[in-house]
Design a protein around this motif. Structure first.
Motif, PDB file in Angstrom:
ATOM      1  N   ASN A 140      29.858  73.528  -9.655  1.00 15.47           N
ATOM      2  CA  ASN A 140      30.233  74.657 -10.499  1.00 15.47           C
ATOM      3  C   ASN A 140      31.663  75.122 -10.204  1.00 15.47           C
ATOM      4  O   ASN A 140      31.971  76.309 -10.277  1.00 15.47           O
ATOM      5  N   THR A 142      35.262  76.153 -10.707  1.00 13.73           N
ATOM      6  CA  THR A 142      36.082  76.694 -11.790  1.00 13.73           C
ATOM      7  C   THR A 142      37.515  76.787 -11.293  1.00 13.73           C
ATOM      8  O   THR A 142      37.821  76.496 -10.137  1.00 13.73           O
ATOM      9  N   ASP A 197      35.381  74.920 -18.731  1.00 12.07           N
ATOM     10  CA  ASP A 197      35.798  75.177 -17.344  1.00 12.07           C
ATOM     11  C   ASP A 197      36.324  73.897 -16.695  1.00 12.07           C
ATOM     12  O   ASP A 197      37.291  73.926 -15.928  1.00 12.07           O
TER      13      ASP A 197
END
Length: 362
Positions: A140, A142, A197
């Protein structure tokens, strides 16, 4: 029992411990008679020392490792441009279990030691010299988390409250102040170019390369298949991709048995490993005699091979056999990919459709 040597390479303190660590001391190889003479606690301590040694007996300088380190030397040495020039980057891109991360970390450690030997541990500006930074991405990641990871490596105090732009500025300040010259970013395959992203992170890597006066070494799995070098573009638009022009892809191949050189490299790996094992019944040629079997179990993937040897040594000590043979190694379960490939490899070797590691050809 010895306390575990715990540290994270994604923090400068952990990287420093890794870079400065002295070579481990190999335990003495005792005979069975000498081991029987040990008391219960001494025997436990001796076995624990052997377990620790086998898990950390050092890196075998494989042809794959040597080749990529030579390539990295060329890339880093040619990136001595002034700050207004964009430096090319290297990416180690290969299948899992082939030692990509180990190769990158070892290169970073060697580079770090060279710089610390040549230069003082403190910069002219009075800051701690940190020749290398290293971070590992997550699924995840970013734009903000990537900048935060770099800042956290240096221990910057503003990592919790700053936004992405401020963290990028802090990361730049850390690199400049500490005169960092090499940046390792692992697991970049976690960047999903099909997500907004992910595209932002990919573009941010270009910004980092433009602004930070460092050579980047990226590490990932299947990047070409993920269109990473095309920046997620397709068709005629791929010519607009900057990544393919800036990054040099370095692949890592498994060991092979279909050439004389490949078989020689495989046997060399086994011989070098043999020389480092601390087992009472160790004999020269112990692993070489199992060359085909070991290849069958691991498909030539160095990560699976060392896992098999490590777990085999643990089993040999625990069972008292004190030797690596098929009986011991057959009791070791490996990663699922190796277990699935084993049946196919065994059939190929049995039917002569694959050359033997010992030199027999079909």
């Amino acid at each position: 029992m010895k306390q575990p040597n715990l540290f994270s390479l994604s923090r400068r303190e952990g990287w420093r411990r890794y870079a400065d660590a002295a070579a481990r001391q190999r335990p003495e190889r005792l005979t069975r008679t000498q081991m029987k003479a040990l008391g219960e606690e001494a025997a436990e301590d001796y076995n624990d020392a052997r377990h620790d040694w086998h898990a950390n007996f050092g890196i075998v300088n494989t042809p794959q490792l040597s080749t990529i380190h030579e390539e990295l030397d060329q890339i880093v040495a040619s990136n001595r441009q002034d700050g207004d020039r964009i430096r090319s980057a290297a990416v180690i891109d290969a299948l899992p279990g082939l030692g990509k991360t180990t190769i990158a970390n070892l290169y970073g450690r060697t580079f770090d030691r060279q710089q610390m030997r040549r230069l003082s541990p403190v910069t002219d500006g009075g800051h701690e010299r940190i020749p290398v930074f290293r971070v590992g991405l997550t699924s995840n990641t970013t734009l903000r988390t990537l900048n935060r990871m770099i800042c956290e490596f240096y221990g910057h105090p503003a990592t919790d409250r700053a936004n992405a732009a401020a963290l990028a500025s802090h990361a730049l300040d850390c690199v400049l102040s500490c005169e960092t010259q090499l940046g390792i970013i692992d697991d970049i395959h976690f960047i999903d170019l099909d997500r907004r992203d992910g595209l932002a992170v990919s573009n941010h890597l270009k910004w980092l390369a433009n602004e930070l006066p460092v050579t980047f070494i990226y590490v990932g799995v299947g990047l070409a298949e993920r269109r990473f070098f095309a920046d997620g573009l397709t068709g005629k638009n791929t010519v607009l991709a900057q990544t393919a022009r800036r990054w040099t892809r370095l692949g890592v191949d498994p060991f092979r048995l279909d050439t004389d050189q490949g078989r020689a490299h495989w046997r060399s790996l086994l011989k070098t490993t043999e020389s480092r094992l601390v087992l009472a019944e160790h004999r020269p040629g112990m692993l070489v005699r199992l060359a085909d079997y070991l290849f069958e179990r691991t498909s030539g993937h160095v990560g699976s091979y060392f896992t098999l040897v490590l777990r085999g040594c643990y089993r040999a000590i625990r069972t008292g056999s004190e030797i690596l043979d098929r009986t011991v190694l057959d009791g070791v379960r490996l990663d699922e990919a190796s277990e699935q490939a084993r049946r196919q490899m065994a059939a190929a070797l049995a039917h002569g459709t694959m050359p033997s590691a010992l030199g027999d050809t079909a």
